[in-house]
Scaffold this motif. Structure first.
Motif, PDB file in Angstrom:
ATOM      1  N   GLY A 243       0.822  -1.218   0.000  1.00 25.97           N
ATOM      2  CA  GLY A 243       0.000   0.000   0.000  1.00 25.97           C
ATOM      3  C   GLY A 243       0.847   1.254   0.000  1.00 25.97           C
ATOM      4  O   GLY A 243       0.514   2.244   0.632  1.00 25.97           O
ATOM      5  N   SER A 246       2.738   3.203  -5.308  1.00 30.03           N
ATOM      6  CA  SER A 246       2.366   2.465  -6.519  1.00 30.03           C
ATOM      7  C   SER A 246       1.145   1.584  -6.269  1.00 30.03           C
ATOM      8  O   SER A 246       0.249   1.505  -7.112  1.00 30.03           O
ATOM      9  N   GLU A 265      -1.553  -4.820   2.828  1.00 26.56           N
ATOM     10  CA  GLU A 265      -0.392  -4.030   3.264  1.00 26.56           C
ATOM     11  C   GLU A 265       0.119  -4.563   4.616  1.00 26.56           C
ATOM     12  O   GLU A 265      -0.650  -4.712   5.557  1.00 26.56           O
ATOM     13  N   ASN A 267       1.904  -3.166   6.931  1.00 25.51           N
ATOM     14  CA  ASN A 267       1.811  -2.273   8.074  1.00 25.51           C
ATOM     15  C   ASN A 267       0.620  -1.329   7.887  1.00 25.51           C
ATOM     16  O   ASN A 267      -0.516  -1.687   8.084  1.00 25.51           O
ATOM     17  N   SER A 275       7.402   7.796   5.184  1.00 26.89           N
ATOM     18  CA  SER A 275       8.432   8.225   6.133  1.00 26.89           C
ATOM     19  C   SER A 275       9.117   9.499   5.648  1.00 26.89           C
ATOM     20  O   SER A 275      10.142   9.901   6.177  1.00 26.89           O
ATOM     21  N   ILE A 279       7.660  15.854   0.395  1.00 28.71           N
ATOM     22  CA  ILE A 279       8.030  15.498  -0.978  1.00 28.71           C
ATOM     23  C   ILE A 279       7.824  16.757  -1.808  1.00 28.71           C
ATOM     24  O   ILE A 279       6.712  17.278  -1.891  1.00 28.71           O
ATOM     25  N   GLU A 280       8.899  17.259  -2.384  1.00 29.67           N
ATOM     26  CA  GLU A 280       8.796  18.551  -3.067  1.00 29.67           C
ATOM     27  C   GLU A 280       8.795  18.429  -4.580  1.00 29.67           C
ATOM     28  O   GLU A 280       8.632  19.411  -5.278  1.00 29.67           O
ATOM     29  N   VAL A 315       1.732 -10.520   2.947  1.00 25.60           N
ATOM     30  CA  VAL A 315       1.571 -11.584   1.956  1.00 25.60           C
ATOM     31  C   VAL A 315       2.834 -12.432   2.068  1.00 25.60           C
ATOM     32  O   VAL A 315       3.950 -11.907   1.955  1.00 25.60           O
ATOM     33  N   ALA A 343       3.439  -4.526  -5.645  1.00 28.53           N
ATOM     34  CA  ALA A 343       3.882  -3.150  -5.384  1.00 28.53           C
ATOM     35  C   ALA A 343       4.523  -3.131  -3.999  1.00 28.53           C
ATOM     36  O   ALA A 343       4.293  -2.230  -3.202  1.00 28.53           O
ATOM     37  N   GLY A 345       7.533  -2.730  -3.092  1.00 27.36           N
ATOM     38  CA  GLY A 345       8.561  -1.712  -2.884  1.00 27.36           C
ATOM     39  C   GLY A 345       9.864  -2.227  -2.308  1.00 27.36           C
ATOM     40  O   GLY A 345      10.332  -3.332  -2.613  1.00 27.36           O
ATOM     41  N   ALA A 346      10.438  -1.419  -1.451  1.00 27.95           N
ATOM     42  CA  ALA A 346      11.732  -1.754  -0.870  1.00 27.95           C
ATOM     43  C   ALA A 346      11.695  -1.426   0.622  1.00 27.95           C
ATOM     44  O   ALA A 346      10.886  -0.622   1.079  1.00 27.95           O
ATOM     45  N   TRP A 481       9.423 -12.996  -0.302  1.00 27.60           N
ATOM     46  CA  TRP A 481       8.201 -13.794  -0.222  1.00 27.60           C
ATOM     47  C   TRP A 481       7.835 -14.439  -1.564  1.00 27.60           C
ATOM     48  O   TRP A 481       6.971 -15.302  -1.623  1.00 27.60           O
ATOM     49  N   GLY A 530       6.555   0.170  -9.426  1.00 28.04           N
ATOM     50  CA  GLY A 530       7.233   0.959  -8.401  1.00 28.04           C
ATOM     51  C   GLY A 530       8.621   0.443  -8.068  1.00 28.04           C
ATOM     52  O   GLY A 530       9.271  -0.245  -8.868  1.00 28.04           O
ATOM     53  N   ASP A 531       9.064   0.745  -6.855  1.00 27.51           N
ATOM     54  CA  ASP A 531      10.451   0.493  -6.442  1.00 27.51           C
ATOM     55  C   ASP A 531      10.872  -0.968  -6.523  1.00 27.51           C
ATOM     56  O   ASP A 531      12.064  -1.271  -6.596  1.00 27.51           O
ATOM     57  N   LYS A 538      13.556   5.400  -8.747  1.00 29.52           N
ATOM     58  CA  LYS A 538      13.021   5.350  -7.380  1.00 29.52           C
ATOM     59  C   LYS A 538      12.456   6.709  -6.960  1.00 29.52           C
ATOM     60  O   LYS A 538      13.089   7.473  -6.226  1.00 29.52           O
ATOM     61  N   ALA A 541       6.667   9.775  -8.143  1.00 29.39           N
ATOM     62  CA  ALA A 541       5.936   9.970  -9.408  1.00 29.39           C
ATOM     63  C   ALA A 541       6.002   8.717 -10.273  1.00 29.39           C
ATOM     64  O   ALA A 541       4.997   8.319 -10.874  1.00 29.39           O
TER      65      ALA A 541
HETATM   66  C1  LIG Z   1      12.708   9.030   3.637  1.00 26.96           C
HETATM   67  C2  LIG Z   1      12.366   8.966   2.184  1.00 26.96           C
HETATM   68  C3  LIG Z   1      12.129  10.133   1.490  1.00 26.96           C
HETATM   69  C4  LIG Z   1      11.786  10.095   0.130  1.00 26.96           C
HETATM   70  N1  LIG Z   1      11.542  11.267  -0.540  1.00 26.96           N
HETATM   71  C5  LIG Z   1      11.172  11.258  -1.832  1.00 26.96           C
HETATM   72  C6  LIG Z   1      10.894  12.477  -2.535  1.00 26.96           C
HETATM   73  O1  LIG Z   1      10.985  13.563  -1.983  1.00 26.96           O
HETATM   74  N2  LIG Z   1      10.506  12.388  -3.816  1.00 26.96           N
HETATM   75  C7  LIG Z   1      10.379  11.210  -4.472  1.00 26.96           C
HETATM   76  O2  LIG Z   1       9.988  11.216  -5.630  1.00 26.96           O
HETATM   77  N3  LIG Z   1      10.655  10.041  -3.841  1.00 26.96           N
HETATM   78  C8  LIG Z   1      11.053  10.036  -2.544  1.00 26.96           C
HETATM   79  N4  LIG Z   1      11.357   8.859  -1.905  1.00 26.96           N
HETATM   80  C9  LIG Z   1      11.226   7.599  -2.654  1.00 26.96           C
HETATM   81  C10 LIG Z   1       9.761   7.140  -2.686  1.00 26.96           C
HETATM   82  O3  LIG Z   1       9.215   7.204  -1.400  1.00 26.96           O
HETATM   83  C11 LIG Z   1       9.649   5.740  -3.254  1.00 26.96           C
HETATM   84  O4  LIG Z   1      10.161   5.736  -4.567  1.00 26.96           O
HETATM   85  C12 LIG Z   1       8.186   5.281  -3.285  1.00 26.96           C
HETATM   86  O5  LIG Z   1       7.635   5.273  -1.988  1.00 26.96           O
HETATM   87  C13 LIG Z   1       8.079   3.894  -3.894  1.00 26.96           C
HETATM   88  O6  LIG Z   1       6.747   3.519  -3.833  1.00 26.96           O
HETATM   89  P1  LIG Z   1       6.297   1.989  -3.920  1.00 26.96           P
HETATM   90  O7  LIG Z   1       4.823   1.975  -3.723  1.00 26.96           O
HETATM   91  O8  LIG Z   1       6.837   1.401  -5.156  1.00 26.96           O
HETATM   92  O9  LIG Z   1       7.028   1.234  -2.728  1.00 26.96           O
HETATM   93  P2  LIG Z   1       7.058   1.505  -1.161  1.00 26.96           P
HETATM   94  O10 LIG Z   1       6.858   2.943  -0.878  1.00 26.96           O
HETATM   95  O11 LIG Z   1       8.291   0.856  -0.686  1.00 26.96           O
HETATM   96  O12 LIG Z   1       5.782   0.735  -0.610  1.00 26.96           O
HETATM   97  C14 LIG Z   1       5.743  -0.675  -0.569  1.00 26.96           C
HETATM   98  C15 LIG Z   1       4.717  -1.123   0.442  1.00 26.96           C
HETATM   99  O13 LIG Z   1       4.562  -2.524   0.348  1.00 26.96           O
HETATM  100  C16 LIG Z   1       4.440  -3.086   1.631  1.00 26.96           C
HETATM  101  N5  LIG Z   1       4.885  -4.484   1.571  1.00 26.96           N
HETATM  102  C17 LIG Z   1       6.139  -4.961   1.368  1.00 26.96           C
HETATM  103  N6  LIG Z   1       6.149  -6.300   1.355  1.00 26.96           N
HETATM  104  C18 LIG Z   1       4.866  -6.692   1.567  1.00 26.96           C
HETATM  105  C19 LIG Z   1       4.230  -7.961   1.683  1.00 26.96           C
HETATM  106  N7  LIG Z   1       4.925  -9.110   1.568  1.00 26.96           N
HETATM  107  N8  LIG Z   1       2.906  -8.003   1.932  1.00 26.96           N
HETATM  108  C20 LIG Z   1       2.182  -6.850   2.045  1.00 26.96           C
HETATM  109  N9  LIG Z   1       2.744  -5.610   1.946  1.00 26.96           N
HETATM  110  C21 LIG Z   1       4.057  -5.540   1.699  1.00 26.96           C
HETATM  111  C22 LIG Z   1       5.356  -2.217   2.492  1.00 26.96           C
HETATM  112  O14 LIG Z   1       4.993  -2.283   3.870  1.00 26.96           O
HETATM  113  C23 LIG Z   1       5.132  -0.832   1.890  1.00 26.96           C
HETATM  114  O15 LIG Z   1       4.100  -0.138   2.535  1.00 26.96           O
HETATM  115  C24 LIG Z   1      11.704   8.858  -0.552  1.00 26.96           C
HETATM  116  C25 LIG Z   1      11.957   7.668   0.156  1.00 26.96           C
HETATM  117  C26 LIG Z   1      12.284   7.715   1.507  1.00 26.96           C
HETATM  118  C27 LIG Z   1      12.547   6.428   2.257  1.00 26.96           C
END
Ligand SMILES: Cc1cc2nc3c(=O)[nH]c(=O)nc-3n(C[C@H](O)[C@H](O)[C@H](O)COP(=O)(O)OP(=O)(O)OC[C@H]3O[C@@H](n4cnc5c(N)ncnc54)[C@H](O)[C@@H]3O)c2cc1C
Length: 561
Positions: A243, A246, A265, A267, A275, A279-280, A315, A343, A345-346, A481, A530-531, A538, A541
């Motif tokens: 959640g 992405s 999700e 958490n 965290s 985000i600017e 999951v 989705a 992420g990391a 996983w 996403g990530d 990373k 957007a």
């Molecule tokens: C401190 C910080 C500041 C940042 N600032 C910026 C910024 O200013 N601008 C910008 O463009 N980017 C920024 N980033 C990067 C951006 O946050 C990430 O690129 C973006 O959050 C990626 O989104 P995502 O949904 O792909 O993955 P994530 O944000 O990593 O979300 C993945 C989610 O999946 C969940 N998950 C993982 N494994 C499982 C599982 N097995 N079962 C269920 N759920 C699971 C996790 O708990 C998490 O909530 C920042 C990152 C950090 C850490």
């Protein structure tokens, strides 16, 4: 009192009050009539109770309704609805349990609209959708800012679990009252009343009755009814794992385009972006937006369109040997789905530093948000890392810290760090960047007290009396996983689309006769966004972009039959 960055439409306090409790016009009420049933109501009648599920919304044609919250000894009044007003708050959209009791105070006629009909109305009528969504978000915000929840958290700065628990509630947009056991003179009395020892802190008092000691996110979610029951026999169009930005984007697009979608999700919603203090560089937010606020907005949007959300559940496995696919949860539940959007992420790296785990939440943090920043008021702080997230944390924390040291392993800030951040760091007299430096020691009793770092070039080790360290040292993909289900690159990121058939991919894993779609993994109908995806930029957007594109591709797979 709890604080949160729940989305607040940008209006004055007076406007907010009016927009939270607007009066519907006769024409608007006429448009609601086909979705509701007229009901005669009588003084004293209770229309909904605290913790009730699936409560209806009531539009007052005549008569009056008061909404109250029961306390230990009596009730506190939240609002009195008058004719042309309507009941409810964001729980009407999210499907969560009621936080209040609704009692008729003057006889009359109400229009009763079920949650299902309310969702249909919102989907079809743009003007009413805006009125209801704005009112419901503002009402929840009022509950949060006044701590009018059904939850009390008793916590202490002496335990890291307190921060995690408060973050979990905030990220789920749940109002709560916080009692700081370190400063509240009645704290011992409260603990004694509930028979709680200091080792069992933090404590969460749920609905005034149930006492949870050092609760897990799942225990909190269960007690507050954050998750609605899921039907294991339903074959969903798409299950989204994660959640973050992405996953939430995929949920918004899938639900708005009529697909049955469930987001799971580990958490709370928000992912890594949650965290981030500010985000600017996300389009459309010239003054920046906190990750929590962005996630809360996205969550409301997804739920408005009917996406289902399950929090505090991992999951643990994708069963990839059959179709429709099976997604297995940490409680053994298996859910069936035609397509999957991964989705996940990391996760932040946890560097190998002695005592790191001991001080997590009590001096060592992985995010810099409005939860952690107040702890650093007037203190010296260390931020470890030279990338964007470290830069952002340094700039944000320097507003409150007395001085901030940025420990960077290389001779310069990362090439990937945004120019605007580099300039702000270089021009900030409160930030000192220590190049060639790595953290080697953390010491203290119950809280971090001393930090040691070493200059790799000179070998000099410096020890400073610093109580707060932010570790922003990159992230690893959350793909363990997946076992051997999918083709992954050498770092564990998921390979997708044309890359699967190129020299870098593991082409043998792709078995379908057509070539894979853009974000499709080596399993047909399973996408990565996403990530977590190999080659992804990373950024928030790109995560949001990929989440939405994946839904377009999900449609194509569903059309294949
Ligand atoms: C401190 C910080 C500041 C940042 N600032 C910026 C910024 O200013 N601008 C910008 O463009 N980017 C920024 N980033 C990067 C951006 O946050 C990430 O690129 C973006 O959050 C990626 O989104 P995502 O949904 O792909 O993955 P994530 O944000 O990593 O979300 C993945 C989610 O999946 C969940 N998950 C993982 N494994 C499982 C599982 N097995 N079962 C269920 N759920 C699971 C996790 O708990 C998490 O909530 C920042 C990152 C950090 C850490």
């Amino acid at each position: 009192m709890s604080t949160t960055s729940y989305p607040l439409p940008q209006t004055s306090a007076l406007d907010q009050q009016t927009q939270a409790f607007p009066k519907l016009t006769p024409a608007q009420i006429d448009r609601i009539r086909p979705y509701g049933k007229p009901r005669q109501v009588f003084p004293g009648e209770i229309l909904f109770e605290v913790a009730d599920e699936h409560i209806s919304m009531f539009v007052l044609l005549s008569g009056r309704l008061e909404v109250v919250q029961p306390t230990c000894s009596s009730e506190r009044q939240l609002v009195k609805h008058e004719p042309s007003g309507f009941s409810g708050e964001i729980a009407m959209i999210s499907g969560r349990r009621s936080l209040a009791r609704g009692r008729v105070t003057e006889a009359g006629e109400f229009l009763e609209v079920s949650q299902e009909n309310l969702r249909s109305l919102i989907a079809k009528d743009a003007e009413l959708s805006e009125i209801f969504m704005r009112a419901y978000i503002l009402r929840r915000l009022l509950l949060i800012t006044h701590g009018f929840g059904d939850v009390v958290v008793l916590g202490s700065m002496h335990c890291g679990g307190t921060l995690r628990l408060r973050e979990f509630l905030s990220r789920n947009g749940h109002p709560y009252t916080y009692i700081d056991l370190d400063t509240d003179s009645h704290a011992q009395e409260i603990l004694d009343r509930f028979n709680v020892s200091s080792k069992e802190v933090p404590v969460l008092i749920c609905r005034g009755t149930k006492v949870l000691r050092t609760p897990t996110p799942l225990e909190v979610a269960d007690c507050l009814g954050l998750n609605n029951p899921v039907d294991e026999s339903q074959v969903r169009d798409v299950i989204v794992v994660g959640g973050g930005p992405s996953g939430l984007a995929a949920a918004v697009y899938a639900a708005s385009e009529g697909l049955s979608v469930l987001v799971i999700e580990t958490n709370a919603p928000g992912g890594q972006a949650g965290s981030s203090s500010k985000i600017e560089n996300y389009l459309g937010f010239p003054t920046g937006v906190s990750g929590n606020e962005l996630a809360a907005r996205a969550l409301n949007q997804a739920q408005k369109f009917g996406a289902q959300m399950m929090v505090a559940h991992d999951v643990v496995r994708l069963h990839c040997d059959r179709r429709p696919y099976q997604i297995e949860l940490d409680n053994g539940q298996k859910l069936i789905t035609r397509t999957v959007v991964i989705a996940s992420g990391a996760q932040y790296n946890k560097p190998d530093i002695p005592n790191r785990a001991k001080f997590e939440g009590v001096g060592v943090y992985y995010g810099a948000t409005n939860m952690e920043a107040p702890l650093c008021e007037g203190e010296e702080v260390v931020v470890v890392g030279g990338g964007n997230s470290a830069g952002q944390a340094a700039v944000y924390l320097s507003e409150r810290a007395r001085h901030l040291y940025m420990l960077v392993r290389s001779e310069q800030l990362a090439e990937t760090m945004s120019r605007y951040l580099i300039e702000r760091i270089e021009n900030n007299p409160k930030i000192t960047v220590q190049y060639n430096s790595e953290i080697v020691g953390l010491d203290g009793d119950w809280h971090l007290e001393n930090v040691q770092w070493r200059n790799k070039a000179t070998g000099e080790v410096k020890t400073c009396p610093i109580r707060h360290v932010f570790l922003m040292t990159g992230a690893v993909p959350s793909t363990k996983w997946l076992e051997d289900c999918l083709a992954l690159d050498s770092k564990g990121f998921i390979i997708t689309g044309p890359d699967l058939l190129s020299g870098n991919g593991d082409g043998s894993k792709w078995t379908a006769t057509r070539p894979p779609y853009l974000l499709e993994t080596s399993l047909p109908g399973v996408f990565a966004a996403g990530d977590v995806r190999s080659g992804n930029v990373k950024r928030v957007a790109s995560a949001v972009g990929e989440g939405s594109i994946s839904v377009h591709l999900v449609h194509r797979v569903l059309a294949e039959g």
